[in-house]
Write a protein that holds these residues in place. Structure first.
Motif, PDB file in Angstrom:
ATOM      1  N   SER A 108       0.603  -1.410  -0.567  1.00  0.00           N
ATOM      2  CA  SER A 108      -0.122   0.186   0.154  1.00  0.00           C
ATOM      3  C   SER A 108       0.536   1.034  -0.165  1.00  0.00           C
ATOM      4  N   ASP A 109       1.982   1.042   1.139  1.00  0.00           N
ATOM      5  CA  ASP A 109       2.766   2.369   0.943  1.00  0.00           C
ATOM      6  C   ASP A 109       3.775   2.397  -0.462  1.00  0.00           C
ATOM      7  N   GLN A 110       4.042   1.789  -1.251  1.00  0.00           N
ATOM      8  CA  GLN A 110       4.697   1.712  -2.846  1.00  0.00           C
ATOM      9  C   GLN A 110       3.353   2.361  -3.501  1.00  0.00           C
ATOM     10  N   GLN A 143       1.022   4.262  -2.400  1.00  0.00           N
ATOM     11  CA  GLN A 143       0.810   5.471  -2.635  1.00  0.00           C
ATOM     12  C   GLN A 143       1.781   6.706  -2.953  1.00  0.00           C
ATOM     13  N   ILE A 144       3.276   5.648  -2.842  1.00  0.00           N
ATOM     14  CA  ILE A 144       4.250   6.298  -3.361  1.00  0.00           C
ATOM     15  C   ILE A 144       3.840   6.860  -5.225  1.00  0.00           C
TER      16      ILE A 144
END
Length: 280
Positions: free
Chosen positions: A31-33, A35-36
């Motif tokens: 999920s963090d990837q 978002q980036i």
């Protein structure tokens, strides 16, 4: 105005789609990837819209000299899609992904000889890299290098036989080269030829220099890991696309220089004829 704005919006959307393609096609993306990726895609889309919606370009070169930027965009997009499809085929194989993997393996093995760019990028990997990762890097490097070579050959054909960039009308040097300062000093023709040679030389050297630099600095800084599929895709894509883009830029600038030289020659010949007639 509406046509320009809609074209700029479409280009921004395509750039955002290009950046988001690996994250959209791959599975199990963190999920963090995601978002980036979304943030970078939105920023790139906004900058593209602003650039193409303005009356005069500020960064993008050859904006009015189609299809130079379109060819570079298609090359980058094709490389990302092909490498992403190969990576996705490891968990969700299809006939297309298997065919692309087989083609990439053949090309990668064919150009994996001593001191070749593919051999150097394979040697860039850590000594304890697993055999599967080495095969993946070699396959991705082969496919990306093949796509870049095809794009460069296509552009050379457009310049040589397609009458680029004057096929669709006149060409304004200062509008299409916003980063080139004509008042910096020296002859414009000489500077264009010099910049063209520098771009072509750097384009040929970068596929060899980048792996060597990464390998040399691996003892000082933590080297990048290509175990992550997105990291592998973007690293190999940049390794193949940036040199090809620089070579294409150098060829384009050499073409512009030849056009200016030919125009000067005609102007000098016309002035000489008029001077001869006046003397007679």
């Amino acid at each position: 105005m509406f046509v320009r704005m809609s074209g700029a919006a479409l280009r921004g959307l395509l750039v955002a789609l290009l950046i988001a393609t690996p994250a959209l096609m791959l599975r199990d993306v963190a999920s963090d990837q995601s978002q980036i990726v979304v943030l970078v895609a939105l920023l790139a889309a906004f900058l593209t819209f602003v650039e193409y919606n303005s009356n005069a370009p500020s960064i993008v070169e050859f904006r009015d000299a189609a299809p130079f930027n379109r060819l570079r965009f298609v090359t980058l997009f094709a490389t990302l899609i092909v490498l992403t499809a190969i990576s996705r085929g490891k968990v969700d194989p299809t006939s297309i992904t298997q065919g692309l993997t087989a083609l990439g393996t053949i090309v990668g093995n064919a150009i994996d000889f001593p001191f070749s760019p593919v051999r150097l990028i394979v040697l860039m990997l850590p000594y304890d890299a697993r055999p599967g990762l080495i095969t993946d890097v070699r396959t991705a490097a082969g496919m990306s290098y093949l796509i870049s070579l095809v794009a460069m050959a296509w552009f050379v054909a457009m310049v040589r036989w397609g009458r680029w960039p004057i096929r669709h009308g006149s060409f304004n040097v200062w509008v299409n080269l916003p980063l080139f300062d004509p008042t910096a000093g020296g002859d414009v023709l000489f500077r264009l030829q010099r910049d063209a040679r520098v771009n072509i030389a750097l384009g040929f050297l970068l596929p060899f220099v980048i792996p060597a630099v990464v390998k040399a600095t691996s003892d000082l800084v933590d080297p990048i890991t290509l175990e992550n599929p997105q990291t592998l895709i973007w690293t190999i894509t940049a390794w193949a696309f940036l040199p090809a883009s620089m070579i294409m830029r150098g060829i384009a600038m050499m073409r512009i220089a030849s056009m200016i030289e030919e125009k000067r020659r005609r102007a000098y010949a016309t002035a000489a004829e008029e001077g001869g007639f006046q003397t007679a």
